[in-house]
Write an enzyme that holds these catalytic residues in place. Sequence first.
Site, PDB file in Angstrom:
ATOM      1  N   LYS A  51       6.893  10.335   6.589  1.00 12.94           N
ATOM      2  CA  LYS A  51       7.655  11.128   7.575  1.00 12.94           C
ATOM      3  C   LYS A  51       9.056  11.429   6.538  1.00 12.94           C
ATOM      4  CE  LYS A  51      11.393  11.397  10.525  1.00 12.94           C
ATOM      5  NZ  LYS A  51      12.792  11.540  10.183  1.00 12.94           N
ATOM      6  N   GLY A 107      16.331   2.512   5.215  1.00 14.98           N
ATOM      7  CA  GLY A 107      17.571   3.379   6.121  1.00 14.98           C
ATOM      8  C   GLY A 107      18.446   2.453   6.817  1.00 14.98           C
ATOM      9  N   ARG A 166      20.377   0.108   9.756  1.00  9.61           N
ATOM     10  CA  ARG A 166      20.008  -1.140  10.575  1.00  9.61           C
ATOM     11  C   ARG A 166      19.685  -0.511  11.975  1.00  9.61           C
ATOM     12  NH1 ARG A 166      23.847  -6.275  10.731  1.00  9.61           N
ATOM     13  NH2 ARG A 166      22.981  -7.534  12.382  1.00  9.61           N
ATOM     14  N   GLY A 178      18.293   2.430  12.670  1.00 10.13           N
ATOM     15  CA  GLY A 178      16.917   3.061  12.533  1.00 10.13           C
ATOM     16  C   GLY A 178      15.886   2.169  12.279  1.00 10.13           C
ATOM     17  N   GLU A 217      14.017  -1.927   5.221  1.00  8.96           N
ATOM     18  CA  GLU A 217      14.901  -2.358   4.432  1.00  8.96           C
ATOM     19  C   GLU A 217      16.170  -1.569   4.817  1.00  8.96           C
ATOM     20  OE1 GLU A 217      17.534  -1.625   1.902  1.00  8.96           O
ATOM     21  OE2 GLU A 217      16.090  -0.911   0.376  1.00  8.96           O
ATOM     22  N   CYS A 267      21.867   0.389  -1.426  1.00  4.97           N
ATOM     23  CA  CYS A 267      21.558  -0.699  -0.873  1.00  4.97           C
ATOM     24  C   CYS A 267      22.226  -1.933  -1.463  1.00  4.97           C
ATOM     25  CB  CYS A 267      20.117  -1.004  -0.570  1.00  4.97           C
ATOM     26  SG  CYS A 267      19.149   0.503  -0.738  1.00  4.97           S
ATOM     27  N   GLU A 288      27.578  -3.856   7.355  1.00  2.00           N
ATOM     28  CA  GLU A 288      27.692  -2.900   6.304  1.00  2.00           C
ATOM     29  C   GLU A 288      28.661  -1.729   6.450  1.00  2.00           C
ATOM     30  OE1 GLU A 288      24.314  -1.035   3.303  1.00  2.00           O
ATOM     31  OE2 GLU A 288      23.814  -0.886   5.486  1.00  2.00           O
TER      32      GLU A 288
END
Lengths: 525, 525
Positions: free
Chosen positions: B182, B239, B241, B243, B263, B300, B391
């Site tokens: 995707k 991506g 949190r 999502g 992740e 990240c 974050e």
Amino acid sequence: MITGSILIGAAEQQSAELFSAVDPATGAQIEPEFASAGPAEVDAACALAAAAFPSFSTTAPEERARFLEAIADKIVAIGDALIERAMKETGLPRPRLEGERGRTTGQLRLFATLLREGSWLDATIDPAMPDRAPLPRADLRRANVGLGPVAVFGASNFPLAFSVAGGDTCSALAAGCPVVVKGHPAHPGTGELVARAIREAVAESGLHEGVFSYLPGPTIALGQALVADPRIKAVGFTGSRGGGLALLATASSRAEPIPVYAEMSSINPVVLMPAALEARGAALAPAFVGSLTMGAGQFCTNPGLLIGIESEALDTFAKAAGEALTASKPITMLSPGIHASFEKGVEALEANDAVDTLARGCVGEGVNQARGALFSTDAASFLADQALGHEVFGSSSLLIRCQDMDELKRVIVSLEGQLTATLMMDEADHAAAAELVPLLAAKAGRVLANGWPTGVDVGYAMVHGGPFPATSDVRTTSVGTLAIARYLRPVCYQDIPDALLPAALRQDNPWSLPRRIDGTLKLAD
Amino acid sequence: MITGSILIGAAEQQSAELFSAVDPATGAQIEPEFASAGPAEVDAACALAAAAFPSFSTTAPEERARFLEAIADKIVAIGDALIERAMKETGLPRPRLEGERGRTTGQLRLFATLLREGSWLDATIDPAMPDRAPLPRADLRRANVGLGPVAVFGASNFPLAFSVAGGDTCSALAAGCPVVVKGHPAHPGTGELVARAIREAVAESGLHEGVFSYLPGPTIALGQALVADPRIKAVGFTGSRGGGLALLATASSRAEPIPVYAEMSSINPVVLMPAALEARGAALAPAFVGSLTMGAGQFCTNPGLLIGIESEALDTFAKAAGEALTASKPITMLSPGIHASFEKGVEALEANDAVDTLARGCVGEGVNQARGALFSTDAASFLADQALGHEVFGSSSLLIRCQDMDELKRVIVSLEGQLTATLMMDEADHAAAAELVPLLAAKAGRVLANGWPTGVDVGYAMVHGGPFPATSDVRTTSVGTLAIARYLRPVCYQDIPDALLPAALRQDNPWSLPRRIDGTLKLAD
């Protein structure tokens, strides 16, 4: 020796809620009554387990190996009292339970060997490359560590090998994870005897008391509270599909997702290949019935599905199997609940218009007796009705008659995930079997030829796992050394001074581990 | 070369629904328009992937290695068009994207090396022991095989290394799993160029077309349909949190649970130890600001949390860091959406009474410019407000001032799971650090000393993973060779004739694999 207590670390607790074990051979309650653990005991046990984790997870492999061996020794030391209590609570015969005790202690000793060998740590070192272009490389070192406290659910059908000190507990302790066991309510006395053995081993090994707790109880709420506790980092379960799915639902409602290893249901298809049927159809039948009725069929790997192509040889097999089953003796099932489920499953098949009853075993006297059942249907009916592929836990099996090899393949492709899949074949079947092996491997964790799936060896190569709904996590196994991987996670250390590294990663390799250095595996000296 | 098509196997498709990329530096739409994939395309791509799985998963390691190398070659062959398109779609500068291309092709080649070495198959043989007592042992052989088709979600912040041919795709293909990507809607042109490169490699390698499909699209429904498809057996995602949690929810509503490797979020705590601060507090500051503002902090592993004990040295560090940040230039963020989220996060911290704003970077001209932000708070406030630990994706960091080492430990223990945790320390800090390393290892997948966490090496020892919410599955990594394990499952073969075994397990070891025989690891000759 059996007090009916809840065992939390080194402490014993009672409860206002009590329950009793039942002798399945008589239906009578067995003394003593047992305290039923609840949310308060879950909280206390999990708090202790979390407190024990830092020290327990960093014990040396040798120390953990000796601890597992001490558990094995303590279980042996219980002596015949363990066998007799287990016989009374489960209805299982003495030789079976003695064998299961051997398996239980054997797997504890095997994991001790595994711990000492050390590959399970997956110690990996990418040495620093300060001059690498375009960017230098730091010193990077990786090793596995335990996930944290693990909840283990004792299974009904293996009161020793899959319960308090069974495969899940053994592999979690080996990984350095404290264990909180939710004991199975059908054999609480057996559970308590083994729990006390573990507890003695914890104390004598000088480990934190929180390494092990034992929570007996019959309530669903107990299991749910345990899985929902935020200090629990993984779950090992062996039981019914409904029970496993309920635990998965509880786990997925947690804020933090955790691994749930639920081993749930499997009908273990056996494909009877044409040449094998032709050569030895009648001879296969008694061995099949032996596997089907052993232990009243109360095995995860019980052969609940036979698949063959219409032929005289298949008829010969079916007739011989029916005769053998008709002569089979009734066997006491593990519990009234399991017996009731078995009866319900068999009655549903008997009532199904698309299903013929080929044979039933002898009618038993007394309560909770399993009468073996062998049914037959055609492939088209099986393909049209998914429910025919659901597990009937106990000695019930369904023979599917296919028109040809293409239809047989369609039946295989239609199956849900399985623990095992078996081919009965002769050399003349090999060409056709070569196409079936990959289809079966896509459906099952273990593919067998010319054996019956009951009997699971505890070794390095075993996989007792498989695609859903056989288990909730196809990536692993609940039997054999690979089971330790379920309770481990990798941690990488970058430029950490040698003295601050875990021993597994120190430059002088104090544990003599096999390690991968810069991509190359180096065996220990 | 960029047509805006959906690429399903070897076919191209258009769609009535269209979307465009936006140049984040100008806010202007970029040509051409892209077809937006929907449920019908998910169905077609998954059907092809499932059809490709049997042949692809049984290709020899050498064949898959060459396929990965062919993908790397094809990506290089796109030439500067790839870099220019990625610059336009992401605002990232040329050197960064050239470096990222090198990392992308480098990791494809590393996994080719991994495939040839063969340890990933974990080939294990327990030879038959017909005379073993009390029961004989069958011949048992175990090796890994791919899980099945994998859904990969391209990431916004690594248009090459974590997108169409990024780490998830690379490790899934290495494992023998067909991949349905995707594509991230922020860089659809970059995605299409890479997707075409993979497609060419599939064709030239003679593989089934279903090994790879590319579904561009901006809708949430597209991702959900992909994760819900029963033919998809695992998911790789990098991506937000939100999502990641949405995909987890979709996955947990499936009939069959599957692994979801999301992740998601990490603030990557950096502990500034007293002696290091004392010796080189001012010197640490510019390096910190460099790590914080690099790529507008869109990593990240960006250092979003600093933890230190109140001291003059800490003040000196904070002052120097503030000065360096004040002088830092604004940088274009990856997309208007990411910029808006960053602004919102920074504004919330600025508005928080318990938080001081130490410094902001220069104000940018034009749209989507990230102004770095450095905040400060005391440990008590941080411990009282969980939201301060969430974050803020971009160059925003929060300094936590602790009263003493005990409070510093409490701050560490209070943290959620992280990708990384860092210690800035000198020799005089080692005794205190020895207690912190295990606390940090319990919280993060990688623990560093005296480096900044940005910069993730792709090697054997790397772990880019960690406890929730850093990832949804702490057992693994999304960077480095261990990532292949995410897409594998073990299968055991019992007494299967040699000719019917997978090559990895045949007696003559045709792939020259390292294998464990009867518990002992044997390296290949």
